[in-house]
Write a protein that holds these residues in place. Structure first.
Motif, PDB file in Angstrom:
ATOM      1  N   ILE A 113      25.867  28.518 -78.852  1.00 44.57           N
ATOM      2  CA  ILE A 113      25.028  28.190 -77.700  1.00 44.57           C
ATOM      3  C   ILE A 113      24.486  26.761 -77.768  1.00 44.57           C
ATOM      4  CG2 ILE A 113      24.344  30.547 -77.120  1.00 44.57           C
ATOM      5  CD1 ILE A 113      21.997  28.346 -79.092  1.00 44.57           C
ATOM      6  N   HIS A 114      24.931  26.006 -78.773  1.00 40.82           N
ATOM      7  CA  HIS A 114      24.383  24.674 -79.006  1.00 40.82           C
ATOM      8  C   HIS A 114      24.498  23.775 -77.785  1.00 40.82           C
ATOM      9  CE1 HIS A 114      24.682  20.435 -80.298  1.00 40.82           C
ATOM     10  NE2 HIS A 114      23.757  20.744 -81.184  1.00 40.82           N
ATOM     11  N   LEU A 170      17.624  14.084 -80.109  1.00 40.50           N
ATOM     12  CA  LEU A 170      18.708  13.644 -80.985  1.00 40.50           C
ATOM     13  C   LEU A 170      19.673  14.802 -81.250  1.00 40.50           C
ATOM     14  CD1 LEU A 170      16.831  11.652 -83.811  1.00 40.50           C
ATOM     15  CD2 LEU A 170      17.900  10.732 -81.744  1.00 40.50           C
ATOM     16  N   SER A 171      20.956  14.511 -81.208  1.00 43.34           N
ATOM     17  CA  SER A 171      21.976  15.474 -81.619  1.00 43.34           C
ATOM     18  C   SER A 171      22.716  14.938 -82.835  1.00 43.34           C
ATOM     19  CB  SER A 171      22.958  15.747 -80.476  1.00 43.34           C
ATOM     20  OG  SER A 171      23.699  14.571 -80.187  1.00 43.34           O
ATOM     21  N   ASP A 172      23.615  15.752 -83.376  1.00 41.18           N
ATOM     22  CA  ASP A 172      24.404  15.368 -84.558  1.00 41.18           C
ATOM     23  C   ASP A 172      23.504  15.017 -85.746  1.00 41.18           C
ATOM     24  OD1 ASP A 172      26.797  15.544 -82.970  1.00 41.18           O
ATOM     25  OD2 ASP A 172      26.330  13.565 -82.172  1.00 41.18           O
ATOM     26  N   VAL A 173      22.404  15.744 -85.863  1.00 40.43           N
ATOM     27  CA  VAL A 173      21.436  15.486 -86.928  1.00 40.43           C
ATOM     28  C   VAL A 173      21.848  16.231 -88.188  1.00 40.43           C
ATOM     29  CG1 VAL A 173      19.016  15.797 -87.611  1.00 40.43           C
ATOM     30  CG2 VAL A 173      19.580  15.085 -85.272  1.00 40.43           C
ATOM     31  N   ILE A 189      14.575  27.644 -84.657  1.00 39.83           N
ATOM     32  CA  ILE A 189      15.961  28.103 -84.756  1.00 39.83           C
ATOM     33  C   ILE A 189      16.340  28.881 -83.508  1.00 39.83           C
ATOM     34  CG2 ILE A 189      17.612  29.396 -86.157  1.00 39.83           C
ATOM     35  CD1 ILE A 189      15.576  29.147 -88.495  1.00 39.83           C
ATOM     36  N   VAL A 190      17.481  28.536 -82.927  1.00 38.28           N
ATOM     37  CA  VAL A 190      17.981  29.239 -81.744  1.00 38.28           C
ATOM     38  C   VAL A 190      19.328  29.867 -82.102  1.00 38.28           C
ATOM     39  CG1 VAL A 190      18.563  29.053 -79.306  1.00 38.28           C
ATOM     40  CG2 VAL A 190      16.844  27.518 -80.301  1.00 38.28           C
ATOM     41  N   PHE A 191      19.344  31.198 -82.153  1.00 38.57           N
ATOM     42  CA  PHE A 191      20.559  31.925 -82.510  1.00 38.57           C
ATOM     43  C   PHE A 191      21.411  32.202 -81.264  1.00 38.57           C
ATOM     44  CE2 PHE A 191      17.748  33.043 -86.093  1.00 38.57           C
ATOM     45  CZ  PHE A 191      18.576  32.697 -87.158  1.00 38.57           C
ATOM     46  N   ASP A 192      22.674  32.574 -81.504  1.00 45.21           N
ATOM     47  CA  ASP A 192      23.596  32.842 -80.398  1.00 45.21           C
ATOM     48  C   ASP A 192      23.089  33.918 -79.450  1.00 45.21           C
ATOM     49  OD1 ASP A 192      25.409  30.933 -81.079  1.00 45.21           O
ATOM     50  OD2 ASP A 192      26.830  32.285 -82.059  1.00 45.21           O
ATOM     51  N   SER A 193      22.330  34.882 -79.981  1.00 47.79           N
ATOM     52  CA  SER A 193      21.878  35.993 -79.146  1.00 47.79           C
ATOM     53  C   SER A 193      20.636  35.643 -78.329  1.00 47.79           C
ATOM     54  CB  SER A 193      21.565  37.213 -80.013  1.00 47.79           C
ATOM     55  OG  SER A 193      20.441  36.953 -80.842  1.00 47.79           O
ATOM     56  N   ALA A 194      20.113  34.436 -78.500  1.00 46.77           N
ATOM     57  CA  ALA A 194      18.849  34.065 -77.862  1.00 46.77           C
ATOM     58  C   ALA A 194      18.976  33.962 -76.351  1.00 46.77           C
ATOM     59  CB  ALA A 194      18.356  32.735 -78.421  1.00 46.77           C
ATOM     60  N   ASP A 195      17.871  34.174 -75.676  1.00 50.80           N
ATOM     61  CA  ASP A 195      17.740  33.830 -74.268  1.00 50.80           C
ATOM     62  C   ASP A 195      17.537  32.316 -74.226  1.00 50.80           C
ATOM     63  OD1 ASP A 195      16.549  33.109 -71.792  1.00 50.80           O
ATOM     64  OD2 ASP A 195      15.851  35.145 -71.467  1.00 50.80           O
ATOM     65  N   VAL A 196      18.555  31.565 -73.814  1.00 48.27           N
ATOM     66  CA  VAL A 196      18.529  30.112 -73.916  1.00 48.27           C
ATOM     67  C   VAL A 196      17.406  29.511 -73.068  1.00 48.27           C
ATOM     68  CG1 VAL A 196      19.822  27.989 -73.488  1.00 48.27           C
ATOM     69  CG2 VAL A 196      20.966  29.960 -74.514  1.00 48.27           C
ATOM     70  N   ILE A 246      19.870  20.195 -85.198  1.00 48.66           N
ATOM     71  CA  ILE A 246      20.927  20.406 -86.192  1.00 48.66           C
ATOM     72  C   ILE A 246      21.781  21.589 -85.745  1.00 48.66           C
ATOM     73  CG2 ILE A 246      21.440  20.918 -88.608  1.00 48.66           C
ATOM     74  CD1 ILE A 246      18.651  19.853 -89.302  1.00 48.66           C
ATOM     75  N   ARG A 247      23.097  21.421 -85.713  1.00 49.22           N
ATOM     76  CA  ARG A 247      24.004  22.521 -85.391  1.00 49.22           C
ATOM     77  C   ARG A 247      24.273  23.346 -86.659  1.00 49.22           C
ATOM     78  NH1 ARG A 247      28.404  22.746 -81.453  1.00 49.22           N
ATOM     79  NH2 ARG A 247      27.995  20.529 -81.035  1.00 49.22           N
ATOM     80  N   PHE A 248      24.263  24.681 -86.541  1.00 49.42           N
ATOM     81  CA  PHE A 248      24.601  25.527 -87.689  1.00 49.42           C
ATOM     82  C   PHE A 248      25.546  26.635 -87.233  1.00 49.42           C
ATOM     83  CE2 PHE A 248      20.903  27.572 -85.811  1.00 49.42           C
ATOM     84  CZ  PHE A 248      21.210  28.918 -85.858  1.00 49.42           C
ATOM     85  N   ASN A 249      26.167  27.300 -88.201  1.00 50.68           N
ATOM     86  CA  ASN A 249      27.173  28.317 -87.886  1.00 50.68           C
ATOM     87  C   ASN A 249      26.726  29.733 -88.208  1.00 50.68           C
ATOM     88  OD1 ASN A 249      29.330  26.547 -86.941  1.00 50.68           O
ATOM     89  ND2 ASN A 249      29.463  25.837 -89.061  1.00 50.68           N
ATOM     90  N   THR A 250      25.946  29.912 -89.293  1.00 46.32           N
ATOM     91  CA  THR A 250      25.583  31.259 -89.708  1.00 46.32           C
ATOM     92  C   THR A 250      24.073  31.370 -89.908  1.00 46.32           C
ATOM     93  OG1 THR A 250      25.762  30.792 -92.076  1.00 46.32           O
ATOM     94  CG2 THR A 250      27.792  31.477 -90.930  1.00 46.32           C
TER      95      THR A 250
END
Length: 497
Positions: A314-315, A385-388, A287-294, A407-411
């Motif tokens: 950050i997706h 793969l994207s849009d999973v 899981i990569v959160f918005d606050s992550a060092d990309v 997988i893209r997520f919001n929360t």
């Protein structure tokens, strides 16, 4: 068309034919053994089976196909040896394990060569596995001397209460192909340190690493019958496995493999109520959160290659950097070729499984951003793969291939719901710089191991194990040796206060 020609025209178009012809396991490798190892002797069986280089399809050795008779012989030998091995002092067992470790490091190149040719790993990864494998011998050589019991305060003045730890007995060790050396040493080192003896059944694809370990065990002074190896073919495996899981002389089963197979072995073990530890299937969320060092997250993803979840903010940036890193860092090739980072999958069945997962994902709306194609033999292009979505097979089944579905997520709650929906829970990874979030997610993930801002977890000092249907018990750490011990309570009464 020959396997080498196929590889030359499809997988390795830039490699000259002369270089392809160099890809053969050195027959003078002093650790190359092809017979079973039982009671300190090299044992031939009535038939043999081929071990194949997954990169070329070429046969590299024929190995004795041990059957139920040889498995029973190994169990009997281990049982006899147990009675003397358990009486050795902890220090004596420690010294032997340390010698075994020293020999592994001395022969690390030879061991790595065997791993590369039978498993397909690049030499750099194989050398890493040898060091990792040997580290368990070093760790448990030290832990052997730290198996402490307890002196417990008694409620009665005329009694003393002692809790003594003793080895359980013969352990059957059944291992997979993906870490053909380390999965054995992680189990066997703990068992021998505790005073147990073992019978190893390696994966049919990768028996040579197990037999090389037996060769070094003998050189290190491991007594006959203490460490036994019974290689066998895929067809013979069920019958051998039944002996190792049902024989009344076996006290313990340690298995690494699929959840489905683990359930079968547990049922076999139930009739004689054997102690069992199981490292079963996993499907690790990353899981990569918005606050992550990309950049850090991309490096972690490249190292671990698990399925991913990227937070919406950050997706796109994460996907772009990950794709560019794949282009820059990954190179398909034979594991013995310098510069190779991606070898073949273990066999064509493994490649077919990845192809099936990609096809299913695309049919359900996923987009292939990188790779996606199967090459000749068991080579697969590294695939992004994207849009999973969670309805796709690749998010439900283990892959064992270079496939990264995102997988893209919001929360945070959505990410945790996706990660915890699985019926397995081996490891989980996430990247975040939010300290409060780190603690929340670390505690909420339903897995046995968590990597926070880190994609590589395994070390002998830490406990390795999962929850839910990912298994029973742990390996490594100070707790790993407990899997091979039982606690005996002794009440010493009749004492004068």
């Amino acid at each position: 068309m020959s396997a080498q020609r196929l590889l030359r025209t499809r997988c390795f178009p830039r490699l000259p034919a002369a270089m392809l012809r160099r890809y053969s396991l050195d027959a003078s490798n002093p650790l190359l053994r092809t017979q079973g190892y039982v009671n300190g002797r090299w044992l031939s069986a009535a038939s043999d089976f081929p071990v194949v280089d997954p990169a070329t399809g070429d046969e590299i050795a024929r190995v004795s196909n041990c059957g139920p008779a040889e498995a029973k012989q190994a169990v009997d030998a281990a049982y006899e040896a147990f009675h003397s091995w358990k009486r050795n002092s902890a220090k004596e067992r420690s010294v032997v394990l340390r010698k075994w470790f020293d020999l592994m490091m001395l022969y690390k190149e030879e061991l790595a060569q065997i791993i590369t040719y039978e498993c397909g790993k690049p030499m750099s990864e194989s050398l890493g596995e040898v060091a990792y494998s040997a580290s368990f011998l070093e760790w448990f050589s030290e832990e052997a001397r730290r198996v402490y019991g307890d002196f417990v305060p008694s409620p009665a003045k005329d009694r003393k209460i002692l809790l003594l730890k003793q080895p359980v007995g013969v352990a059957s060790i059944i291992t997979p192909w993906n870490f053909p050396s380390a999965m054995i040493s992680r189990k066997a080192a703990a068992a021998l340190a505790a005073g147990c003896t073992v019978v190893v059944k390696p994966a049919e694809d990768t028996p040579l690493s197990a037999l090389a370990l037996a060769e070094l065990a003998e050189k290190a002074g491991v007594p006959p019958g203490v460490f036994n190896v019974v290689p066998c073919s895929r067809e013979t495996t069920p019958a051998v496995g039944e002996v190792l899981c049902t024989d009344p002389l076996v006290a313990k089963i340690s298995f690494t493999g699929s959840t489905a197979t683990g359930k079968v072995l547990l049922k076999m073990a139930a009739d004689t109520v054997k102690k069992a530890s199981m490292e079963l299937g996993g499907h690790a969320p990353f899981i990569v959160f918005d606050s992550a060092d990309v950049d850090q997250a991309v490096s972690g993803a490249m190292a671990s290659k698990f399925r991913n979840c990227g937070q919406s903010g950050i997706h796109d940036g994460f996907m772009d950097k990950l794709g560019r890193a794949m282009d820059a860092e990954l190179r398909l090739g034979h594991g013995s070729e310098p510069g190779t980072t991606q070898g073949p999958l273990i066999n064509t069945r493994a490649a077919e499984k990845v192809v099936k997962q990609i096809a299913d994902a695309v049919s359900r709306g996923a987009t292939v951003l990188k790779g996606g194609k199967r090459l000749e033999g068991s080579f697969m292009e590294p695939t992004l793969l994207s849009d999973v979505t969670t309805e796709m097979i690749c998010t439900k089944e283990e892959t064992f291939g270079p496939l990264l579905p995102v997988i893209r997520f919001n929360t945070e709650e959505e990410a945790l719901a996706i990660a915890n929906a699985s019926n397995v829970g081996l490891a989980g990874y996430f990247f975040s710089q939010d300290v409060s979030q780190i603690w929340r997610v670390m505690e909420a993930l339903e897995v046995g191991m968590v990597g926070v801002n880190e994609g590589l977890l395994s070390t002998p000092e830490a406990a390795f194990g999962g929850v839910k249907q990912s298994g029973l018990g742990v390996e490594g750490s100070k707790y790993g040796i407990d899997e091979y011990l039982e606690v005996k309570y002794m009440c010493f009464g009749g004492l004068k206060p």
